[in-house]
Design a protein around this motif. Structure first.
Motif, PDB file in Angstrom:
ATOM      1  N   SER A   5       0.834  -1.196   0.000  1.00 36.65           N
ATOM      2  CA  SER A   5       0.000   0.000   0.000  1.00 36.65           C
ATOM      3  C   SER A   5       0.875   1.255   0.000  1.00 36.65           C
ATOM      4  O   SER A   5       1.740   1.425   0.865  1.00 36.65           O
ATOM      5  CB  SER A   5      -0.911  -0.009   1.231  1.00 36.65           C
ATOM      6  N   PHE A   6       0.657   2.123  -0.981  1.00 42.84           N
ATOM      7  CA  PHE A   6       1.308   3.429  -1.056  1.00 42.84           C
ATOM      8  C   PHE A   6       0.235   4.482  -1.302  1.00 42.84           C
ATOM      9  O   PHE A   6      -0.812   4.195  -1.883  1.00 42.84           O
ATOM     10  CB  PHE A   6       2.313   3.492  -2.210  1.00 42.84           C
ATOM     11  N   VAL A   7       0.503   5.714  -0.870  1.00 44.54           N
ATOM     12  CA  VAL A   7      -0.375   6.850  -1.137  1.00 44.54           C
ATOM     13  C   VAL A   7       0.466   7.966  -1.735  1.00 44.54           C
ATOM     14  O   VAL A   7       1.578   8.250  -1.262  1.00 44.54           O
ATOM     15  CB  VAL A   7      -1.067   7.360   0.149  1.00 44.54           C
ATOM     16  N   ARG A   8      -0.060   8.604  -2.787  1.00 45.25           N
ATOM     17  CA  ARG A   8       0.611   9.765  -3.373  1.00 45.25           C
ATOM     18  C   ARG A   8      -0.257  11.003  -3.166  1.00 45.25           C
ATOM     19  O   ARG A   8      -1.467  10.975  -3.409  1.00 45.25           O
ATOM     20  CB  ARG A   8       0.857   9.571  -4.865  1.00 45.25           C
ATOM     21  N   ILE A   9       0.396  12.069  -2.698  1.00 46.45           N
ATOM     22  CA  ILE A   9      -0.282  13.352  -2.528  1.00 46.45           C
ATOM     23  C   ILE A   9       0.174  14.264  -3.666  1.00 46.45           C
ATOM     24  O   ILE A   9       1.345  14.636  -3.749  1.00 46.45           O
ATOM     25  CB  ILE A   9       0.037  13.974  -1.160  1.00 46.45           C
ATOM     26  N   PHE A  10      -0.749  14.551  -4.583  1.00 54.28           N
ATOM     27  CA  PHE A  10      -0.453  15.355  -5.768  1.00 54.28           C
ATOM     28  C   PHE A  10      -0.875  16.807  -5.545  1.00 54.28           C
ATOM     29  O   PHE A  10      -1.826  17.088  -4.811  1.00 54.28           O
ATOM     30  CB  PHE A  10      -1.238  14.830  -6.983  1.00 54.28           C
ATOM     31  N   TRP A  11      -0.168  17.711  -6.225  1.00 49.02           N
ATOM     32  CA  TRP A  11      -0.623  19.097  -6.291  1.00 49.02           C
ATOM     33  C   TRP A  11      -0.377  19.660  -7.680  1.00 49.02           C
ATOM     34  O   TRP A  11       0.462  19.182  -8.431  1.00 49.02           O
ATOM     35  CB  TRP A  11       0.046  19.982  -5.240  1.00 49.02           C
ATOM     36  N   GLY A  12      -1.151  20.687  -8.014  1.00 51.40           N
ATOM     37  CA  GLY A  12      -1.020  21.293  -9.329  1.00 51.40           C
ATOM     38  C   GLY A  12      -1.914  22.501  -9.472  1.00 51.40           C
ATOM     39  O   GLY A  12      -2.501  22.984  -8.502  1.00 51.40           O
ATOM     40  N   THR A  64       5.209  10.865  -1.951  1.00 50.28           N
ATOM     41  CA  THR A  64       4.786   9.466  -1.863  1.00 50.28           C
ATOM     42  C   THR A  64       5.023   8.938  -0.463  1.00 50.28           C
ATOM     43  O   THR A  64       6.104   9.126   0.107  1.00 50.28           O
ATOM     44  CB  THR A  64       5.563   8.610  -2.878  1.00 50.28           C
ATOM     45  N   LEU A  65       4.030   8.294   0.102  1.00 48.43           N
ATOM     46  CA  LEU A  65       4.126   7.738   1.447  1.00 48.43           C
ATOM     47  C   LEU A  65       3.798   6.250   1.432  1.00 48.43           C
ATOM     48  O   LEU A  65       2.793   5.828   0.857  1.00 48.43           O
ATOM     49  CB  LEU A  65       3.152   8.438   2.402  1.00 48.43           C
ATOM     50  N   ARG A  66       4.654   5.472   2.068  1.00 50.38           N
ATOM     51  CA  ARG A  66       4.329   4.076   2.335  1.00 50.38           C
ATOM     52  C   ARG A  66       3.288   4.023   3.453  1.00 50.38           C
ATOM     53  O   ARG A  66       3.084   5.002   4.193  1.00 50.38           O
ATOM     54  CB  ARG A  66       5.576   3.311   2.784  1.00 50.38           C
ATOM     55  N   LYS A  67       2.647   2.897   3.577  1.00 50.45           N
ATOM     56  CA  LYS A  67       1.631   2.733   4.618  1.00 50.45           C
ATOM     57  C   LYS A  67       2.212   3.007   5.998  1.00 50.45           C
ATOM     58  O   LYS A  67       1.583   3.679   6.828  1.00 50.45           O
ATOM     59  CB  LYS A  67       1.057   1.310   4.557  1.00 50.45           C
ATOM     60  N   ALA A  68       3.432   2.522   6.258  1.00 46.81           N
ATOM     61  CA  ALA A  68       4.058   2.723   7.567  1.00 46.81           C
ATOM     62  C   ALA A  68       4.322   4.201   7.838  1.00 46.81           C
ATOM     63  O   ALA A  68       4.167   4.672   8.971  1.00 46.81           O
ATOM     64  CB  ALA A  68       5.364   1.934   7.648  1.00 46.81           C
ATOM     65  N   GLU A  69       4.712   4.961   6.807  1.00 43.08           N
ATOM     66  CA  GLU A  69       4.948   6.390   6.981  1.00 43.08           C
ATOM     67  C   GLU A  69       3.656   7.118   7.298  1.00 43.08           C
ATOM     68  O   GLU A  69       3.632   8.033   8.136  1.00 43.08           O
ATOM     69  CB  GLU A  69       5.599   6.971   5.717  1.00 43.08           C
ATOM     70  N   LEU A  70       2.579   6.724   6.632  1.00 45.77           N
ATOM     71  CA  LEU A  70       1.281   7.333   6.897  1.00 45.77           C
ATOM     72  C   LEU A  70       0.826   7.043   8.327  1.00 45.77           C
ATOM     73  O   LEU A  70       0.315   7.920   9.039  1.00 45.77           O
ATOM     74  CB  LEU A  70       0.258   6.812   5.887  1.00 45.77           C
ATOM     75  N   GLU A  71       1.035   5.815   8.770  1.00 49.04           N
ATOM     76  CA  GLU A  71       0.662   5.438  10.134  1.00 49.04           C
ATOM     77  C   GLU A  71       1.492   6.191  11.160  1.00 49.04           C
ATOM     78  O   GLU A  71       0.974   6.595  12.214  1.00 49.04           O
ATOM     79  CB  GLU A  71       0.804   3.930  10.312  1.00 49.04           C
ATOM     80  N   ASN A  72       2.790   6.396  10.877  1.00 51.48           N
ATOM     81  CA  ASN A  72       3.635   7.147  11.804  1.00 51.48           C
ATOM     82  C   ASN A  72       3.180   8.598  11.921  1.00 51.48           C
ATOM     83  O   ASN A  72       3.187   9.180  13.012  1.00 51.48           O
ATOM     84  CB  ASN A  72       5.096   7.105  11.335  1.00 51.48           C
ATOM     85  N   LEU A  73       2.783   9.195  10.784  1.00 51.90           N
ATOM     86  CA  LEU A  73       2.257  10.556  10.820  1.00 51.90           C
ATOM     87  C   LEU A  73       0.992  10.622  11.675  1.00 51.90           C
ATOM     88  O   LEU A  73       0.788  11.565  12.446  1.00 51.90           O
ATOM     89  CB  LEU A  73       1.951  11.042   9.409  1.00 51.90           C
ATOM     90  N   MET A  74       0.149   9.609  11.547  1.00 54.20           N
ATOM     91  CA  MET A  74      -1.099   9.583  12.322  1.00 54.20           C
ATOM     92  C   MET A  74      -0.799   9.473  13.812  1.00 54.20           C
ATOM     93  O   MET A  74      -1.461  10.125  14.640  1.00 54.20           O
ATOM     94  CB  MET A  74      -1.970   8.413  11.872  1.00 54.20           C
ATOM     95  N   GLU A  75       0.182   8.657  14.184  1.00 60.58           N
ATOM     96  CA  GLU A  75       0.517   8.496  15.597  1.00 60.58           C
ATOM     97  C   GLU A  75       1.031   9.790  16.199  1.00 60.58           C
ATOM     98  O   GLU A  75       0.724  10.127  17.350  1.00 60.58           O
ATOM     99  CB  GLU A  75       1.561   7.387  15.754  1.00 60.58           C
TER     100      GLU A  75
END
Length: 430
Positions: A5-12, A64-75
């Motif tokens: 699982s990866f998430v990408r945050i785009f802007w434009g 780009t964030l891996r699932k673990a990075e997203l979870e760490n941000l949430m914590e």
């Protein structure tokens, strides 16, 4: 095995609007995007007149964030975090970001509802975070900004040794890994036969022997590095992809390095109709403290090749070989399929059916990245491939072969005369 699982945050669609038209001169502006724990990104921004209407939609950057990075941000932040966008005006030289003369004009803080983003990611939905004009807190200056988060599932593959040591390749998902490929490194003679291989397919791993070979005695380096090849096999032993050095890596006249005007080149091959056929071409050369590269995809219908990557990697520190076409063409899937590696998820992610038609080539999204180590380090490439590009074994294998070719190019581009490790030196069998 399912993709990671990866998430990408785009802007434009970045644009500035000032109440005072005197700002509409030759001044230049840019934005710095910051999210805690991730590298800062820089994007240019245009200036619009106050009465300007709609403007062309434009992708300008992403994180780009891996699932673990997203979870760490949430914590760390309980429910939400913030994407910070700082607006700068460049100095008179037009390169203020580089020389430190840029002036900070304002800032926009975009809250990220991480729980909502994760929930949408699980359901394969995008999240619209910001869309429209916002105040920068600076004298009526407004910034137009679109921000969205999208699921970006990727298959992750890891070599268990250096490519020239004929390693196994594992698919990785979190702490779970399973073997999916074996690689066989060798040399081609003039008849395109493999003349030597460092290990057989039955060997589970040759990482240790490769490290010891790296420390073995030196011998005179040849005047050219040629004929290298690496074949990727599935677990049944069938070849599913290959990388073949088709242009030797040789020093340019009067120099000790491979030049950009005369680069070495690899063909990346995939299974076709009873034979291998070209899928892509990788060229590499030495440029100062870096190895430059470019990669082109080769259509199977006679059309001109399409360049997907053109960049460089530090020789000392290594880096990432990356193909990231977020708003342009990306590769089609293979016309051959042995099994569905994506466990049926491909149709939901927008992948094509593997028809081999070039008409299916034009769609958007992430392609791949591969880690490349610098001097003095044991290189075990880790390859990430967008799940929409992998519907069968052969689709994944060509990216693995491409990653191996790039890794080997770092050695092939070393200055002449420079001794190579034993695995890369062809023995004269005559």
């Amino acid at each position: 095995m399912d993709p990671c699982s990866f998430v990408r945050i785009f802007w434009g669609n970045l644009a500035l609007k000032f109440p005072d038209k005197t700002h509409l001169s030759s001044l230049s502006f840019f934005c710095k995007f910051k999210l805690k724990g991730l590298p800062t990104q820089v994007s240019d921004v245009t200036v619009l007149a106050a009465e300007s209407g709609p403007f062309e939609s434009k992708f300008q950057g992403c994180l780009t964030l891996r699932k673990a990075e997203l979870e760490n941000l949430m914590e760390r932040s309980s429910k939400s975090s913030c994407l910070k966008c700082e607006v700068y005006r460049r100095g008179n030289g037009g390169c203020g970001f580089a020389n430190g003369s840029a002036k900070l004009l304002g800032c926009v803080v975009v809250p990220l509802d991480l729980r909502s983003i994760m929930e949408n990611n699980r359901n394969n939905r995008r999240s619209v975070i910001q869309n429209g004009w916002v105040s920068t807190g600076s004298s009526g200056m407004e910034l137009h900004l679109n921000v969205r988060a999208e699921p970006d599932p990727r298959f992750v593959f890891r070599f268990d040794g250096e490519p020239e040591c004929s390693p196994q390749v594992f698919q990785v998902n979190g702490h779970v890994q399973q073997p999916v490929f074996t690689c066989k490194f060798g040399f081609r003679n003039s008849g395109d036969r493999i003349s030597r291989s460092r290990s057989s397919l039955s060997e589970p791993s040759t990482s240790t022997s490769c490290l010891s070979a790296f420390r073995e005695e030196k011998e005179v380096a040849p005047e050219e590095r040629k004929g290298w090849s690496i074949t990727v096999h599935d677990l049944s032993g069938s070849p599913v992809a290959a990388a073949s050095m088709v242009t030797p890596f040789v020093p340019s006249p009067g120099t000790n390095s491979v030049s950009k005007s005369n680069p070495g080149a690899w063909l990346i091959l995939r299974p076709g109709h009873s034979t291998f056929q070209p899928w892509g071409r990788l060229e590499a050369w030495h440029q100062g403290k870096e190895v430059g590269y470019r990669f082109e995809l080769i259509p199977d219908d006679g059309m001109d090749s399409i360049r997907l990557a053109n960049s460089s990697i530090s020789i000392k520190h290594g880096g990432t070989f990356s193909i990231d076409i977020s708003n342009g063409p990306t590769p089609i899937t293979s016309p051959n399929s042995s099994f569905d590696l994506s466990s049926g998820s491909g149709s939901e992610l927008g992948s094509t059916s593997g028809s081999g038609s070039w008409a299916n080539f034009l769609y958007r999204g992430f392609v791949m990245s591969s880690s490349v180590e610098g001097n003095g380090k044991c290189s075990k490439p880790e390859v990430e491939v967008g799940a929409q590009h992998v519907t069968c074994t052969e689709d994944a294998a060509v990216f693995v072969a491409l990653a191996a070719a790039m890794d080997l190019s770092m050695d092939a581009c070393k200055l002449f005369p420079r001794n190579l490790r034993k695995e890369l030196r062809q023995v004269n069998l005559d």
